[in-house]
Design a protein around this motif. Structure first.
Motif, PDB file in Angstrom:
ATOM      1  N   PHE A  89       0.833  -1.212   0.000  1.00  0.00           N
ATOM      2  CA  PHE A  89       0.000   0.000   0.000  1.00  0.00           C
ATOM      3  C   PHE A  89       0.866   1.260   0.000  1.00  0.00           C
ATOM      4  CE2 PHE A  89      -1.950   3.297   2.718  1.00  0.00           C
ATOM      5  CZ  PHE A  89      -3.075   3.605   1.948  1.00  0.00           C
ATOM      6  N   ILE A  90       1.844   1.313   0.882  1.00  0.00           N
ATOM      7  CA  ILE A  90       2.724   2.489   0.982  1.00  0.00           C
ATOM      8  C   ILE A  90       3.506   2.693  -0.312  1.00  0.00           C
ATOM      9  CG2 ILE A  90       4.742   3.445   2.168  1.00  0.00           C
ATOM     10  CD1 ILE A  90       3.709   1.984   4.719  1.00  0.00           C
ATOM     11  N   PHE A  91       4.027   1.603  -0.870  1.00  0.00           N
ATOM     12  CA  PHE A  91       4.813   1.676  -2.101  1.00  0.00           C
ATOM     13  C   PHE A  91       3.987   2.233  -3.266  1.00  0.00           C
ATOM     14  CE2 PHE A  91       5.978  -0.412  -6.127  1.00  0.00           C
ATOM     15  CZ  PHE A  91       7.276   0.074  -6.283  1.00  0.00           C
ATOM     16  N   LEU A  92       2.783   1.713  -3.433  1.00  0.00           N
ATOM     17  CA  LEU A  92       1.959   2.145  -4.566  1.00  0.00           C
ATOM     18  C   LEU A  92       1.456   3.578  -4.389  1.00  0.00           C
ATOM     19  CD1 LEU A  92      -0.134  -1.078  -5.320  1.00  0.00           C
ATOM     20  CD2 LEU A  92       1.821  -0.171  -6.587  1.00  0.00           C
ATOM     21  N   MET A  93       1.147   3.958  -3.173  1.00  0.00           N
ATOM     22  CA  MET A  93       0.701   5.334  -2.932  1.00  0.00           C
ATOM     23  C   MET A  93       1.798   6.345  -3.301  1.00  0.00           C
ATOM     24  SD  MET A  93      -2.351   6.073  -1.928  1.00  0.00           S
ATOM     25  CE  MET A  93      -3.868   5.375  -1.286  1.00  0.00           C
ATOM     26  N   ILE A  94       3.044   6.000  -2.991  1.00  0.00           N
ATOM     27  CA  ILE A  94       4.162   6.923  -3.243  1.00  0.00           C
ATOM     28  C   ILE A  94       4.566   6.939  -4.715  1.00  0.00           C
ATOM     29  CG2 ILE A  94       6.603   7.377  -2.751  1.00  0.00           C
ATOM     30  CD1 ILE A  94       6.108   6.234   0.072  1.00  0.00           C
ATOM     31  N   PHE A  95       4.604   5.765  -5.340  1.00  0.00           N
ATOM     32  CA  PHE A  95       5.193   5.663  -6.679  1.00  0.00           C
ATOM     33  C   PHE A  95       4.170   5.408  -7.792  1.00  0.00           C
ATOM     34  CE2 PHE A  95       8.614   4.321  -3.750  1.00  0.00           C
ATOM     35  CZ  PHE A  95       9.562   5.293  -4.069  1.00  0.00           C
ATOM     36  N   ALA A  96       2.915   5.764  -7.572  1.00  0.00           N
ATOM     37  CA  ALA A  96       1.876   5.495  -8.572  1.00  0.00           C
ATOM     38  C   ALA A  96       2.194   6.121  -9.941  1.00  0.00           C
ATOM     39  CB  ALA A  96       0.526   5.991  -8.064  1.00  0.00           C
ATOM     40  N   GLN A  97       2.582   7.403  -9.961  1.00  0.00           N
ATOM     41  CA  GLN A  97       2.844   8.072 -11.241  1.00  0.00           C
ATOM     42  C   GLN A  97       4.071   7.525 -11.972  1.00  0.00           C
ATOM     43  OE1 GLN A  97       1.576  12.494 -10.311  1.00  0.00           O
ATOM     44  NE2 GLN A  97       1.982  12.262 -12.485  1.00  0.00           N
ATOM     45  N   PRO A  98       5.215   7.375 -11.307  1.00  0.00           N
ATOM     46  CA  PRO A  98       6.372   6.801 -12.011  1.00  0.00           C
ATOM     47  C   PRO A  98       6.103   5.400 -12.567  1.00  0.00           C
ATOM     48  CG  PRO A  98       7.067   7.773  -9.932  1.00  0.00           C
ATOM     49  CD  PRO A  98       5.576   7.805  -9.951  1.00  0.00           C
ATOM     50  N   ILE A  99       5.312   4.616 -11.849  1.00  0.00           N
ATOM     51  CA  ILE A  99       4.995   3.271 -12.323  1.00  0.00           C
ATOM     52  C   ILE A  99       4.183   3.353 -13.614  1.00  0.00           C
ATOM     53  CG2 ILE A  99       3.677   1.172 -11.833  1.00  0.00           C
ATOM     54  CD1 ILE A  99       4.411   1.586  -8.860  1.00  0.00           C
ATOM     55  N   PHE A 100       3.198   4.225 -13.652  1.00  0.00           N
ATOM     56  CA  PHE A 100       2.389   4.370 -14.867  1.00  0.00           C
ATOM     57  C   PHE A 100       3.222   4.873 -16.043  1.00  0.00           C
ATOM     58  CE2 PHE A 100      -1.731   3.367 -13.231  1.00  0.00           C
ATOM     59  CZ  PHE A 100      -2.514   3.212 -14.350  1.00  0.00           C
ATOM     60  N   PHE A 101       4.187   5.720 -15.762  1.00  0.00           N
ATOM     61  CA  PHE A 101       5.024   6.281 -16.816  1.00  0.00           C
ATOM     62  C   PHE A 101       5.824   5.191 -17.535  1.00  0.00           C
ATOM     63  CE2 PHE A 101       8.864   8.385 -18.464  1.00  0.00           C
ATOM     64  CZ  PHE A 101       8.276   9.383 -19.223  1.00  0.00           C
ATOM     65  N   LEU A 102       6.124   4.085 -16.836  1.00  0.00           N
ATOM     66  CA  LEU A 102       6.841   2.971 -17.466  1.00  0.00           C
ATOM     67  C   LEU A 102       6.077   2.406 -18.658  1.00  0.00           C
ATOM     68  CD1 LEU A 102       8.048   0.910 -14.356  1.00  0.00           C
ATOM     69  CD2 LEU A 102       9.499   2.195 -15.932  1.00  0.00           C
ATOM     70  N   PHE A 103       4.751   2.419 -18.567  1.00  0.00           N
ATOM     71  CA  PHE A 103       3.927   1.795 -19.602  1.00  0.00           C
ATOM     72  C   PHE A 103       3.680   2.703 -20.795  1.00  0.00           C
ATOM     73  CE2 PHE A 103       3.012  -0.484 -15.721  1.00  0.00           C
ATOM     74  CZ  PHE A 103       2.896  -1.798 -16.124  1.00  0.00           C
ATOM     75  N   ASN A 104       3.535   3.997 -20.542  1.00  0.00           N
ATOM     76  CA  ASN A 104       3.233   4.937 -21.623  1.00  0.00           C
ATOM     77  C   ASN A 104       3.496   6.352 -21.112  1.00  0.00           C
ATOM     78  OD1 ASN A 104       1.196   6.616 -23.450  1.00  0.00           O
ATOM     79  ND2 ASN A 104       1.606   4.683 -24.484  1.00  0.00           N
ATOM     80  N   ASP A 105       3.997   7.204 -21.990  1.00  0.00           N
ATOM     81  CA  ASP A 105       4.345   8.566 -21.538  1.00  0.00           C
ATOM     82  C   ASP A 105       3.249   9.590 -21.810  1.00  0.00           C
ATOM     83  OD1 ASP A 105       4.553   8.691 -24.257  1.00  0.00           O
ATOM     84  OD2 ASP A 105       6.671   9.260 -24.319  1.00  0.00           O
ATOM     85  N   LEU A 157      -2.875   9.866 -19.534  1.00  0.00           N
ATOM     86  CA  LEU A 157      -2.952   8.486 -19.060  1.00  0.00           C
ATOM     87  C   LEU A 157      -2.209   8.322 -17.740  1.00  0.00           C
ATOM     88  CD1 LEU A 157      -2.803   5.235 -21.071  1.00  0.00           C
ATOM     89  CD2 LEU A 157      -1.212   5.489 -19.172  1.00  0.00           C
ATOM     90  N   VAL A 158      -1.029   8.923 -17.634  1.00  0.00           N
ATOM     91  CA  VAL A 158      -0.225   8.794 -16.415  1.00  0.00           C
ATOM     92  C   VAL A 158      -0.921   9.442 -15.224  1.00  0.00           C
ATOM     93  CG1 VAL A 158       1.938   9.467 -15.299  1.00  0.00           C
ATOM     94  CG2 VAL A 158       1.968   8.603 -17.653  1.00  0.00           C
ATOM     95  N   LYS A 159      -1.427  10.655 -15.414  1.00  0.00           N
ATOM     96  CA  LYS A 159      -2.071  11.391 -14.319  1.00  0.00           C
ATOM     97  C   LYS A 159      -3.354  10.691 -13.855  1.00  0.00           C
ATOM     98  CE  LYS A 159      -4.099  15.880 -13.116  1.00  0.00           C
ATOM     99  NZ  LYS A 159      -4.468  17.226 -13.619  1.00  0.00           N
ATOM    100  N   GLU A 160      -4.229  10.371 -14.818  1.00  0.00           N
ATOM    101  CA  GLU A 160      -5.503   9.749 -14.470  1.00  0.00           C
ATOM    102  C   GLU A 160      -5.309   8.320 -13.949  1.00  0.00           C
ATOM    103  OE1 GLU A 160      -8.466  11.230 -14.277  1.00  0.00           O
ATOM    104  OE2 GLU A 160      -7.346  13.056 -14.736  1.00  0.00           O
ATOM    105  N   GLY A 161      -4.324   7.624 -14.510  1.00  0.00           N
ATOM    106  CA  GLY A 161      -4.051   6.263 -14.070  1.00  0.00           C
ATOM    107  C   GLY A 161      -3.559   6.213 -12.636  1.00  0.00           C
ATOM    108  N   ALA A 162      -2.651   7.128 -12.280  1.00  0.00           N
ATOM    109  CA  ALA A 162      -2.127   7.172 -10.913  1.00  0.00           C
ATOM    110  C   ALA A 162      -3.232   7.503  -9.913  1.00  0.00           C
ATOM    111  CB  ALA A 162      -1.005   8.201 -10.824  1.00  0.00           C
ATOM    112  N   ARG A 163      -4.097   8.427 -10.308  1.00  0.00           N
ATOM    113  CA  ARG A 163      -5.220   8.804  -9.438  1.00  0.00           C
ATOM    114  C   ARG A 163      -6.160   7.615  -9.224  1.00  0.00           C
ATOM    115  NH1 ARG A 163     -10.294  10.824 -10.646  1.00  0.00           N
ATOM    116  NH2 ARG A 163     -11.261  12.072  -9.000  1.00  0.00           N
ATOM    117  N   ALA A 164      -6.467   6.893 -10.294  1.00  0.00           N
ATOM    118  CA  ALA A 164      -7.355   5.729 -10.190  1.00  0.00           C
ATOM    119  C   ALA A 164      -6.729   4.642  -9.329  1.00  0.00           C
ATOM    120  CB  ALA A 164      -7.660   5.196 -11.587  1.00  0.00           C
ATOM    121  N   LEU A 165      -5.442   4.399  -9.496  1.00  0.00           N
ATOM    122  CA  LEU A 165      -4.744   3.374  -8.710  1.00  0.00           C
ATOM    123  C   LEU A 165      -4.821   3.680  -7.220  1.00  0.00           C
ATOM    124  CD1 LEU A 165      -2.904   0.910  -8.406  1.00  0.00           C
ATOM    125  CD2 LEU A 165      -0.943   2.395  -8.890  1.00  0.00           C
ATOM    126  N   ARG A 166      -4.596   4.933  -6.860  1.00  0.00           N
ATOM    127  CA  ARG A 166      -4.633   5.307  -5.435  1.00  0.00           C
ATOM    128  C   ARG A 166      -6.026   5.128  -4.841  1.00  0.00           C
ATOM    129  NH1 ARG A 166      -0.930  10.001  -7.184  1.00  0.00           N
ATOM    130  NH2 ARG A 166       1.123   9.346  -6.430  1.00  0.00           N
TER     131      ARG A 166
END
Length: 459
Positions: free
Chosen positions: A335-351, A355-364
Motif C-alpha cells: 500500500f505504501i509503495f503504490l501510494m508513493i510511486f503510482a505516477q512513475p509506475i504508470f510512466f513505465l507503460f506509456n508517456d 494516461l499517467v495522471k488519471e491512471g495514478a489517481r485511479a490506482l490510489r
C-alpha cells in the motif's frame, strides 16, 4: 530419501515462522516472475504500439484469467488432496489424485481451445472488445488460445510441486518461463515485426519450453508422484473432490474474469478506450505487486493441509496466526509503495501525460483499503487447505461477486468513472467482515479440539 519426501516431512516438523518464510520466498519469486512477463508484455506493447494496443490486450486479459482460474481449480484442488494424503502417509491416494488431475486437464484444455477458436469474435465482444481496439484484441487472443494446454499443465504441475513442499523447483520453472518470455518479446514484436501477435507467440513458446522441463522432472523420479499408468484410470470420486475443493479458486479468479469483462464495458461507457487501458495497466500492476501475498498463501496451503491431514491441529492454528500476521505486514508495505510511486509506475507503460495522471489517481483510489485484504486472502486459503469447499467458495466470491459487482453498477450512477474506482475499497471492507464471520467460529472449533487433545494427553 527423495527430495520431495524430505520436503513433505518438513511441513510437519520445521518451526512455523521460518518454514512459512522459506516456502513463501521461492513461491513469491516464481509468481513475481510470472507476473513480470505480463507487465513486460504490456510495456513493450504500450511503448511500441500505443495505448490502443494496451486496451486491446487488456480485453484478452480476463479471458486469460478465466483459463488461469480453471488451471488453478484443478491444480489447487489436487494439491489440497495430495498434501493431506501425504500427511496421512497415503502415497497411493496422492498418486491417484495426481493421475486424475492430469486426465481432467487434457479434457478441459482441449475444450477451451476448440470452443475459443470457434466463438472467438463473440467471446471478445462479450469481454468488452469495441471500437478501435477490436483488431488488437483478436490478433492477440487467437495466438494466446493455442497455448492454453501448455499454460494449464504448467500451472497444475507447479501446484503439485508445492503440495509436496518442493517450492524451489516450482519457482525455478516459473522464473524460466518469465525470462524466456522477456527474451522472446522484443524478437517477435519488433525484430520480426509481428506486433501484438508477437507478444502472444512469445508467451506460448515460453510456456511450451517450461512444460518440457516440468515433464522431465516428474519422469526423472525426483518427485513422489511419478507417472504410473495404473493411477491414470478415471476415478470420478477423486475428480469430484478436486473440482469441489478447487471451485473456490475458480470462483475467485473466475469472478475476477467476469468482473473484468463487466468493468471493460462500464469503463468504455464512462471513460472510453483510455479508461480501459488504465484499468488494464492497474490490473497488471496489482498482479505484480501483490505476488508476495500470493506467494505467502501458496506457502500457507501445503503446511496447513499437511498438518490438518496428520491431525496436528495445534500446528494448523499456529500456521494461521503467523500467516495472518505476515500477510498484513506485506499488504501494508504494498500500500505504501503504490501510494508513493503510482505516477512513475504508470510512466513505465506509456508517456501520455493524461494516461499517467488519471491512471495514478485511479490506482490510489482502488487501493485505499488494501491493508485489510491480507486477512481475507489467508481466510479463504485456510478453508481451501482444510478441504472445506463451501466456506472457501463463499470467501472466494465475497469480494468480487457479492460486493464489488453490485457496487460497480450502483456507484457510477452517482460518481461516474470515480464510482468504478471507489467500488474496490468499499468491497474490500465488506469482504473482510464476511471473512471474520466464518474464520472466528472455525478458529474456536479447532482450538477446542486442541484443548481436548491436550487434556487427554495429560490424563
Amino acid at each position: 530419501m527423495k527430495p520431495a519426501a524430505k520436503s513433505s516431512r518438513a511441513l510437519g516438523e520445521e518451526k512455523i515462522g521460518p518454514l512459512l518464510f522459506r516456502l513463501s520466498v521461492p513461491a513469491t519469486v516464481g509468481m513475481l516472475a510470472m507476473a513480470l512477463y505480463n507487465v513486460v508484455d504490456t510495456i513493450f506493447i504500450g511503448r511500441g504500439l500505443g495505448a490502443l494496443a494496451i486496451a486491446g490486450v487488456s480485453i484478452v486479459m480476463p479471458i486469460q484469467m478465466l483459463i488461469f482460474s480453471l488451471s488453478q481449480t484443478l491444480g489447487l484442488g489436487a494439491a489440497s488432496i495430495i498434501s493431506r494424503r501425504l500427511g496421512a502417509k497415503d502415497l497411493g491416494g496422492a498418486k491417484n489424485a495426481f493421475g486424475n488431475v492430469l486426465l481432467l486437464n487434457i479434457v478441459i484444455s482441449s475444450l477451451i481451445v476448440f470452443l475459443g477458436y470457434l466463438f472467438a469474435e463473440e467471446l471478445l465482444y462479450l469481454f468488452g472488445s469495441q471500437g478501435a481496439m477490436v483488431s488488437y484484441a483478436h490478433d492477440y487472443f487467437v495466438y494466446i488460445l493455442f497455448g492454453t494446454p501448455f499454460l494449464m499443465f504448467d500451472m497444475i504441475l507447479n501446484n503439485v510441486n508445492r503440495a509436496e513442499g518442493n517450492i524451489k523447483f516450482a519457482m525455478m520453472t516459473m522464473v524460466m518461463a518469465a525470462v524466456l518470455n522477456i527474451i522472446f518479446d522484443p524478437i517477435f514484436i519488433f525484430t520480426l515485426k509481428l506486433g501484438v501477435k508477437g507478444a502472444a507467440l512469445a508467451s506460448v513458446l515460453s510456456q511450451f519450453l517450461t512444460l518440457l522441463v516440468l515433464l522431465y522432472y516428474f519422469y526423472s523420479g525426483r518427485s513422489n508422484l511419478t507417472f504410473e499408468w495404473k493411477y491414470f484410470s478415471p476415478n470420478f470420486k477423486v475428480m469430484k473432490e478436486i473440482l469441489a475443493i478447487g471451485a473456490s479458486s475458480f470462483a475467485r479468479h473466475g469472478a475476477a474474469s467476469v468482473l473484468a469483462a463487466i468493468l471493460n464495458h462500464s469503463l468504455f461507457i464512462f471513460g472510453g478506450e483510455m479508461a480501459v487501458a488504465i484499468y488494464g495497466i492497474i490490473n497488471r500492476i496489482l498482479r505484480m505487486t501483490f505476488m508476495p501475498l500470493f506467494g505467502l498463501v501458496q506457502a500457507f496451503l501445503p503446511i496447513t493441509g499437511y498438518n490438518y491431514g496428520a491431525g496436528n491441529y495445534e500446528r494448523v492454528l499456529q500456521t494461521l496466526k503467523f500467516a495472518v500476521k505476515y500477510a498484513t505486514l506485506t499488504v501494508i508495505g504494498i500500500f505504501i509503495f503504490l501510494m508513493i510511486f503510482a505516477q512513475p509506475i504508470f510512466f513505465l507503460f506509456n508517456d501520455d501525460p493524461v494516461l499517467v495522471k488519471e491512471g495514478a489517481r485511479a490506482l490510489r483510489m482502488i487501493i485505499l483499503l488494501t491493508p485489510l485484504i491480507g486477512f481475507q486472502m489467508i481466510g479463504a486459503g485456510y478453508f481451501q487447505a482444510l478441504g472445506k469447499a463451501l466456506a472457501a467458495f463463499i470467501l472466494a466470491i465475497a469480494r468480487q461477486i457479492l460486493f464489488l459487482l453490485p457496487l460497480i453498477f450502483i456507484l457510477p450512477r452517482f460518481y461516474k468513472l470515480d464510482g468504478i474506482w471507489l467500488a474496490f475499497p468499499a468491497a474490500d471492507i465488506l469482504a473482510v467482515g464476511v471473512t471474520l464471520l466464518l474464520v472466528v467460529p472455525e478458529w474456536k472449533r479447532l482450538k477446542a479440539k486442541v484443548d481436548l487433545i491436550n487434556l487427554h494427553s495429560q490424563n
